[in-house]
Design a protein around this motif. Structure first.
Motif, PDB file in Angstrom:
ATOM      1  N   GLU A 284      -9.952   4.922   4.490  1.00  0.00           N
ATOM      2  CA  GLU A 284      -9.259   3.718   4.939  1.00  0.00           C
ATOM      3  C   GLU A 284     -10.117   2.913   5.917  1.00  0.00           C
ATOM      4  O   GLU A 284     -10.173   1.696   5.870  1.00  0.00           O
ATOM      5  CB  GLU A 284      -7.938   4.117   5.605  1.00  0.00           C
TER       6      GLU A 284
ATOM      7  N   SER B 136       0.818  -1.203   0.000  1.00  0.00           N
ATOM      8  CA  SER B 136       0.000   0.000   0.000  1.00  0.00           C
ATOM      9  C   SER B 136       0.866   1.273   0.000  1.00  0.00           C
ATOM     10  O   SER B 136       2.009   1.260   0.438  1.00  0.00           O
ATOM     11  CB  SER B 136      -0.896  -0.024   1.231  1.00  0.00           C
TER      12      SER B 136
ATOM     13  N   TRP C 134      -9.283  -5.899  -5.057  1.00  0.00           N
ATOM     14  CA  TRP C 134      -9.742  -7.090  -4.333  1.00  0.00           C
ATOM     15  C   TRP C 134     -10.215  -8.159  -5.295  1.00  0.00           C
ATOM     16  O   TRP C 134     -10.774  -7.871  -6.348  1.00  0.00           O
ATOM     17  CB  TRP C 134     -10.943  -6.757  -3.439  1.00  0.00           C
TER      18      TRP C 134
ATOM     19  N   THR D  15     -11.874  -2.787  -7.845  1.00  0.00           N
ATOM     20  CA  THR D  15     -11.070  -1.791  -7.123  1.00  0.00           C
ATOM     21  C   THR D  15     -12.018  -1.077  -6.169  1.00  0.00           C
ATOM     22  O   THR D  15     -13.198  -0.893  -6.475  1.00  0.00           O
ATOM     23  CB  THR D  15     -10.427  -0.760  -8.067  1.00  0.00           C
TER      24      THR D  15
ATOM     25  N   TYR E 247      -2.295  -2.857  -5.129  1.00  0.00           N
ATOM     26  CA  TYR E 247      -2.808  -1.492  -4.990  1.00  0.00           C
ATOM     27  C   TYR E 247      -2.517  -0.713  -6.262  1.00  0.00           C
ATOM     28  O   TYR E 247      -1.464  -0.884  -6.868  1.00  0.00           O
ATOM     29  CB  TYR E 247      -2.140  -0.819  -3.782  1.00  0.00           C
TER      30      TYR E 247
ATOM     31  N   VAL F 224      -6.537  -9.497  -1.171  1.00  0.00           N
ATOM     32  CA  VAL F 224      -6.009  -8.246  -1.710  1.00  0.00           C
ATOM     33  C   VAL F 224      -4.957  -8.585  -2.761  1.00  0.00           C
ATOM     34  O   VAL F 224      -3.956  -9.215  -2.462  1.00  0.00           O
ATOM     35  CB  VAL F 224      -5.389  -7.384  -0.588  1.00  0.00           C
TER      36      VAL F 224
ATOM     37  N   ALA G 259      -3.701   5.060  -2.000  1.00  0.00           N
ATOM     38  CA  ALA G 259      -3.777   3.885  -2.875  1.00  0.00           C
ATOM     39  C   ALA G 259      -5.187   3.313  -2.890  1.00  0.00           C
ATOM     40  O   ALA G 259      -5.924   3.423  -1.905  1.00  0.00           O
ATOM     41  CB  ALA G 259      -2.806   2.810  -2.374  1.00  0.00           C
ATOM     42  N   THR G 260      -5.555   2.748  -4.018  1.00  0.00           N
ATOM     43  CA  THR G 260      -6.831   2.047  -4.125  1.00  0.00           C
ATOM     44  C   THR G 260      -6.558   0.560  -4.153  1.00  0.00           C
ATOM     45  O   THR G 260      -5.842   0.088  -5.042  1.00  0.00           O
ATOM     46  CB  THR G 260      -7.549   2.445  -5.433  1.00  0.00           C
ATOM     47  N   PRO G 261      -7.083  -0.198  -3.199  1.00  0.00           N
ATOM     48  CA  PRO G 261      -6.815  -1.636  -3.226  1.00  0.00           C
ATOM     49  C   PRO G 261      -7.585  -2.358  -4.335  1.00  0.00           C
ATOM     50  O   PRO G 261      -8.677  -1.911  -4.721  1.00  0.00           O
ATOM     51  CB  PRO G 261      -7.266  -2.113  -1.838  1.00  0.00           C
TER      52      PRO G 261
ATOM     53  N   LYS H 219     -12.652   2.225  -3.723  1.00  0.00           N
ATOM     54  CA  LYS H 219     -12.256   3.580  -3.316  1.00  0.00           C
ATOM     55  C   LYS H 219     -13.071   3.998  -2.114  1.00  0.00           C
ATOM     56  O   LYS H 219     -14.270   3.723  -2.053  1.00  0.00           O
ATOM     57  CB  LYS H 219     -12.485   4.564  -4.473  1.00  0.00           C
TER      58      LYS H 219
END
Lengths: 343, 214
Positions: free
Chosen positions: A320, A261, A269, A315, A342, A339, A265-267, A317
């Motif tokens: 957190e 990360s 999944w 993704t 990122y 995950v 950042a956008t994870p 957004k």
């Protein structure tokens, strides 16, 4: 039913030694459909051919009903093979015999009388839907019909084990699904143990209870089909499964994806839904309750033999905290979140 | 011109030589071909030494010119039929020459059976004998018929040389009248009969094979 212990096999060719199997350990239970999947050259064919000793392993033991068949005399081996059916990719029917006589062959080898043969194979002809084709010769049949004949032939000697060597690889999708349904039927009706080797994920998904992944002569994974698809244990297995399922992330994404990360950042999944969790509208809850912005870029539904498995790559957004909460919510609902990276 | 009677006896002598030696060639050549096929390494009855020995014997016998073979085995011929001259005597070298030829052709024919078929029958628990009788022979029957036809046609040609040991037959007639007495008519007519004979054998063989082909 079938136990392979430390099975190894090496072929020597002009180009050098090729290790086809390396210390294979497998235990196949009575009545289950067990799949071995792998890419070509992984040693699948050698593995299945060892089970009825068409190929002799260099090392190890093969126990069938707790008897080491490597110690069998040739007559004991013949007897064993009489009670094991085998189905091949290229059908291997005798071109000089019609459908009826092809199915009768294993019984002829056992010196059955023609009445006994008739009595035994008529139900099989019915089961495989070949009533109108008994007098036809193999060259007059389609691929699917030929494989039906091969299935009926494999069943003729009343086996308790059936070996399928890429049984559907030479067939189109529809025909191959029909053959898979036939195999499932047989397994359910008579409890016959079926060992399948294939390079098609479709076969594993539709047919198998448990599956082993073979790569370069080694078993990387051995698990129930659902676990196999959702939580492969090794990295190598994960990669191979992704390739075989065409489940790799798109290049556009992987190029800019990072493993850890960073600020803002956008994870990315991967969400697996199984059974119950597939029925709740999880994504809309994520959006409404946790105010997350979900972008779905690929997804599919795998219909496994006993379960439906949904896979969604997204993704996410949001703040957190909300992302964390969202993940906890999904997990609580029985979905599995992984995950991937990122962006 | 010439008497038609002149041809009758030689014609039947040729038929006798060709078919009797063809029969014995099949009796010995078919098992030989099968043996060559199954004793190869990696096959259903791998016997490398036997295979090498048989192969050597087959190619050795096939490379001896027939006319020399015929004379070289005179003692053997006498041992078997009691005489070394005459039509019956010529059957021995003809058979001996046809066996390796037929064996080799049958081996090649069997080679065309997909190995998967043999494996499938092994997976059903078939014994070697069952594989031969239920798979190899029925599956390659059209090819075997072809091989026998080819052998018979070869025998027609070789039987022409049988005259050298007093075997008689059409070939002998053609040589005596045509070559030694310059009687072109007799020679010409003999050749015509031989051509027709070969055509008939070929036609019958092809029809047989066609009927068996699935």
């Amino acid at each position: 039913m079938i136990q392979l212990k430390n099975l190894s096999k090496t072929f020597s060719t002009r180009a050098g030694k090729i290790t086809a199997l390396q210390k294979i350990n497998l235990h196949i239970h009575p009545g289950e459909i067990f799949g071995v999947i792998g890419q070509s050259g992984a040693g699948k064919s050698t593995l299945i051919r060892c089970v009825n000793l068409l190929e002799r392993p260099d090392e190890g033991e093969i126990l069938i009903k707790n008897k080491n068949i490597l110690k069998f005399s040739s007559s004991e081996l013949c007897k064993l093979r009489h009670h094991m059916g085998m189905i091949f990719q290229h059908f291997n029917l005798l071109s000089s015999r019609n459908v009826y006589d092809n199915i009768a062959l294993p019984l002829e080898l056992l010196n059955y009388s023609s009445q006994e043969i008739k009595k035994t194979i008529e139900p099989l002809i019915e089961l495989t839907g070949l009533e109108n084709k008994t007098q036809a010769f193999p060259r007059q049949l389609s691929g699917g019909q030929k494989q039906r004949v091969a299935v009926a032939r494999a069943l003729a000697s009343n086996p308790d084990i059936i070996l399928c060597d890429e049984a559907t690889s030479a067939l189109d999708i529809q025909t191959s699904h029909a053959i898979l349904a036939l195999l499932r039927d047989i397994n359910k009706k008579w409890g016959i143990t079926i060992l399948v080797i294939t390079h098609q994920m479709d076969v594993v998904k539709n047919l198998c209870d448990r599956v082993a992944l073979l790569s370069h002569g080694e078993i990387l994974e051995c698990a129930s089909v659902v676990d196999f698809f959702t939580r492969p244990k090794t990295e190598k297995a994960k990669k191979l499964i992704e390739t075989l399922l065409h489940r790799e992330l798109p290049d556009k994404l992987t190029q800019r994806m990072q493993a850890s990360s960073f600020a803002s950042a956008t994870p990315v999944w991967r969400i697996f839904f199984k059974g119950q969790s597939a029925e709740t509208p999880l994504i809309s809850v994520l959006i409404q309750t946790f105010h997350l912005e979900i972008n779905i870029f690929q997804g599919n539904i795998e219909n496994l033999k006993d379960e439906t498995l949904g896979i969604l790559d997204v993704t996410v957004k949001g703040t957190e905290e909300n992302i964390k909460k969202g993940m906890a919510y999904l997990r609580e609902k029985g979905a599995q979140v992984e995950v991937m990276g990122y962006v | 011109m010439f008497e038609i009677n002149l041809f009758i006896e030689p014609f039947f002598q040729t038929l006798y030589m060709v078919f009797v030696s063809g029969f014995f060639a099949t009796v010995f050549g078919l098992p030989l071909g099968i043996l060559l096929f199954i004793t190869q390494s990696q096959h259903i009855l791998p016997k490398p030494h036997l295979y090498r020995g048989l192969s050597l014997l087959v190619s050795g016998l096939r490379s001896i010119p027939f006319i020399i073979l015929m004379i070289a085995i005179i003692p053997f011929t006498r041992l078997i039929v009691g005489t070394s001259i005459g039509t019956t005597a010529s059957i021995v070298p003809l058979t001996l020459c046809a066996i390796p030829f037929l064996g080799k052709v049958i081996q090649t024919t069997l080679q065309e059976i997909p190995f998967g078929l043999i494996e499938a029958s092994q997976s059903m628990g078939a014994s070697t004998q069952q594989i031969i009788l239920k798979i190899l022979i029925p599956e390659s029957l059209p090819g075997i018929i072809h091989a026998i036809t080819l052998t018979l046609i070869n025998l027609v040609a070789y039987s022409a040389m049988a005259g050298a040991i007093g075997g008689g037959g059409l070939g002998d007639l053609a040589i005596r009248y045509g070559y030694q007495r310059f009687d072109t008519n007799v020679m010409f007519f003999t050749v015509v009969i031989l051509i027709v004979l070969v055509q008939v054998i070929q036609y019958l063989g092809e029809q047989c094979a066609k009927r068996l082909k699935r």
